[in-house]
Design a protein around this motif. Structure first.
Motif, PDB file in Angstrom:
ATOM      1  N   ALA A   9      73.550  45.874  16.538  1.00  0.00           N
ATOM      2  CA  ALA A   9      73.011  44.452  17.167  1.00  0.00           C
ATOM      3  C   ALA A   9      71.811  43.648  17.127  1.00  0.00           C
ATOM      4  CB  ALA A   9      73.706  44.905  18.476  1.00  0.00           C
ATOM      5  N   ALA A  10      71.613  42.516  17.510  1.00  0.00           N
ATOM      6  CA  ALA A  10      70.971  41.769  17.708  1.00  0.00           C
ATOM      7  C   ALA A  10      71.111  41.254  19.356  1.00  0.00           C
ATOM      8  CB  ALA A  10      70.589  40.458  17.387  1.00  0.00           C
ATOM      9  N   VAL A  11      70.250  41.288  19.601  1.00  0.00           N
ATOM     10  CA  VAL A  11      69.576  40.542  21.152  1.00  0.00           C
ATOM     11  C   VAL A  11      69.974  39.373  21.581  1.00  0.00           C
ATOM     12  CG1 VAL A  11      68.127  40.130  23.106  1.00  0.00           C
ATOM     13  CG2 VAL A  11      67.746  42.154  21.875  1.00  0.00           C
ATOM     14  N   ALA A  12      71.162  38.876  21.824  1.00  0.00           N
ATOM     15  CA  ALA A  12      71.860  37.248  22.851  1.00  0.00           C
ATOM     16  C   ALA A  12      70.733  37.195  24.103  1.00  0.00           C
ATOM     17  CB  ALA A  12      72.877  37.170  22.646  1.00  0.00           C
ATOM     18  N   LEU A  13      70.237  35.897  23.668  1.00  0.00           N
ATOM     19  CA  LEU A  13      69.495  35.397  24.600  1.00  0.00           C
ATOM     20  C   LEU A  13      70.547  34.546  25.658  1.00  0.00           C
ATOM     21  CD1 LEU A  13      66.029  34.005  23.568  1.00  0.00           C
ATOM     22  CD2 LEU A  13      66.602  35.872  24.792  1.00  0.00           C
ATOM     23  N   SER A 154      62.384  40.182  22.350  1.00  0.00           N
ATOM     24  CA  SER A 154      63.172  39.191  21.476  1.00  0.00           C
ATOM     25  C   SER A 154      62.927  37.887  20.929  1.00  0.00           C
ATOM     26  CB  SER A 154      64.310  39.119  22.402  1.00  0.00           C
ATOM     27  OG  SER A 154      65.621  38.247  20.465  1.00  0.00           O
ATOM     28  N   TYR A 155      62.406  37.639  19.282  1.00  0.00           N
ATOM     29  CA  TYR A 155      61.223  36.918  18.711  1.00  0.00           C
ATOM     30  C   TYR A 155      62.377  35.508  18.061  1.00  0.00           C
ATOM     31  CZ  TYR A 155      57.799  39.137  20.161  1.00  0.00           C
ATOM     32  OH  TYR A 155      56.267  39.834  20.943  1.00  0.00           O
ATOM     33  N   SER A 161      68.447  33.440  14.638  1.00  0.00           N
ATOM     34  CA  SER A 161      68.589  34.320  15.605  1.00  0.00           C
ATOM     35  C   SER A 161      67.549  34.792  15.937  1.00  0.00           C
ATOM     36  CB  SER A 161      69.446  35.598  14.528  1.00  0.00           C
ATOM     37  OG  SER A 161      68.619  35.919  13.845  1.00  0.00           O
ATOM     38  N   TYR A 162      68.064  35.867  16.682  1.00  0.00           N
ATOM     39  CA  TYR A 162      67.254  36.398  18.024  1.00  0.00           C
ATOM     40  C   TYR A 162      66.792  37.786  17.559  1.00  0.00           C
ATOM     41  CZ  TYR A 162      66.433  32.740  20.638  1.00  0.00           C
ATOM     42  OH  TYR A 162      66.414  31.455  21.221  1.00  0.00           O
TER      43      TYR A 162
END
Length: 495
Positions: A9-13, A154-155, A161-162
């Motif tokens: 999973a990717a981090v979601a702001l 997270s970038y 995407s982050y």
């Protein structure tokens, strides 16, 4: 609770931006200052929450002085006027993708869109009020004298995407970065840990939360900006999970509409939160999202902790939970930004949309928390909760103290409340077992809670009628104008 499925999973702001009209050109940068703007100023668009929450009154007792707030987010630009002299440290937990498998950490500082989210959150917490808006004004932080420690996890990638850099073989790097940042923030002495993002579950988050509780830190996390169930780290037991309200104290359409894990709500729609574009930093940009609500709760708690430096984290949380905003409405009561009136009854059970109610630090600060219990009142009972009640109590040095733990939601709604309480809101959450948030974040759907004491608002704020305790009733949640909430930014992405 059941753990979310462990997929990559990717981090979601958690912030969703909604631009508030045209942008003004940034003002010329002035000399660095640590003084915040005097209270007696005409509010700018998006500053409605300041008077609604009574922040001037709050500041007469606490401004965050001597309190450290950890901001776990993307990279930050501490050179914006609001944050000069306010960010004590900045550290990255993400790898530089240009270095392959060398695992060299990226810089925690940046400018432009990559730094927009973290910079906005830090400014809402501790901003000086100096900025690039009209007359050199900027974001006024709810705890302007607090110290910020920043942790980048997270970038922003080229595709919008982050990410956190090179993936580990099991795909958990980004989730691990959040856990490592929580643990490091606790070691660094954070009094409040603010996390305006959502991610997938990783077992290391459980231990990180225990470490935070062991250092007497309060952890605040946001909800997704979609009508889905919350994610980690907000689902961690004892975490203060924050949902969003608008200026009418209604739940916006982009917010979570119902989850038994919501702790509190706070202003998060049409708030001055700043933005970046090609011409620079724009302090006066109005945005919406649960990130904003999370930052305001984090900063408000920092102000409370500065007013009562000897109070423990649990005592502060009891003061918060026992003093949510409330006012008389018809024959009952409704949630509001402040406590209006006398002899207000306690809120006895949480609502699926509002949690225990709207965060009201100004009335909470009027109560001496040092006389209150020391346990965390937002801890939920249940064998599947992580950390468990016993683990949270042990981490806080209160082994065996679980008397005020909230019950874990069960698969069936409870019976209708007694006539002395309000209507029950027992609508079931979505039964969809896999719900995407951001990129690849998946969670297991949660079940609805039982009877509650606060009814959700309809389109017009309405009273809570204790004479109709119908457990099958589902109150409509106001959605307002969809063009002004959760709008995509200029680049077509949500942030």
């Amino acid at each position: 609770m059941a753990r979310p499925s462990r997929r990559r999973a990717a981090v979601a702001l958690a912030l969703v931006a909604g631009l508030g009209g045209g942008l003004l050109a940034p003002a010329t940068a002035g000399a660095a200052t640590t003084a915040h703007v005097p209270a007696a100023v005409q509010p700018l668009p998006g500053e409605w929450w300041w008077s609604a929450m009574g922040v001037d009154e709050l500041h007469r007792k606490g401004t965050g002085k001597g309190v450290t707030v950890a901001v776990i987010d993307g990279p930050i630009d501490s050179s914006v006027p609001e944050l000069r002299g306010r960010v004590a440290s900045s550290r990255s937990f993400c790898n530089d993708p240009r270095r392959g498998t060398d695992f060299v950490k990226r810089s925690p500082r940046a400018t432009g869109k990559d730094a927009e989210h973290a910079t906005s959150m830090a400014a809402l917490i501790a901003g000086s009020g100096k900025g690039t808006g009209p007359g050199g004004r900027g974001i006024r932080g709810i705890a302007p004298d607090a110290t910020i420690r920043h942790y980048a996890v997270s970038y922003l990638a080229a595709d919008g995407s982050y990410r956190c850099g090179v993936k580990l073989p099991d795909g958990t790097e980004q989730n691990q970065a959040i856990a490592d940042a929580i643990r490091q923030a606790a070691v660094d002495g954070a009094d409040v840990i603010s996390i305006s993002l959502v991610s997938n579950f990783t077992a290391s988050m459980v231990g990180a939360l225990q470490a935070a509780y062991g250092h007497d830190a309060i952890v605040v996390a946001g909800t997704p900006n979609e009508n889905v169930v919350p994610q980690w780290p907000g689902l961690g037991n004892g975490v203060l999970l924050v949902n969003t309200v608008d200026r009418q104290a209604r739940i916006p359409s982009f917010a979570v509409q119902g989850s038994p894990f919501i702790s509190l709500t706070a202003p998060g729609k049409d708030v001055m939160a700043a933005s970046y574009d090609a011409s620079g930093w724009h302090s006066e940009t109005v945005a919406s999202g649960s990130s904003i609500a999370t930052a305001l709760v984090s900063g408000g708690i920092a102000a409370l902790r500065s007013a009562y430096p000897s109070a423990t984290s649990g005592q502060i949380l009891h003061a918060v939970k026992d003093n949510v905003g409330l006012r008389k409405s018809g024959s009952g009561y409704e949630t509001w930004f402040r406590r209006v009136g006398t002899d207000l009854p306690p809120v006895r059970t949480a609502n699926k949309a509002y949690g225990w109610g709207i965060f009201d630090p100004t009335d909470a600060v009027a109560v001496d928390p040092t006389t209150l219990p020391k346990d965390n009142p937002f801890v939920r009972e249940g064998a599947a909760e992580e950390p468990s009640v016993a683990e949270v109590a042990a981490a806080m040095g209160l082994a065996g103290a679980s008397a005020s733990a909230s019950p874990t939601p069960s698969a069936s709604a409870s019976s209708a409340p007694a006539a002395s309480t309000s209507d029950a809101d027992t609508a079931q959450d979505s039964g969809t077992p896999w719900l995407p948030v951001g990129i690849g974040v998946v969670v297991v759907a949660l079940l609805a809670a039982g009877g509650v004491a606060l009814a959700r608002r309809s389109r017009a704020p309405g009273p809570i009628d204790p004479s109709h305790p119908d457990p099958s009733r589902t109150d409509e949640v106001a959605t307002g104008d969809p063009t002004s909430q959760g709008a995509v930014g200029a680049e077509g992405r949500k942030h």
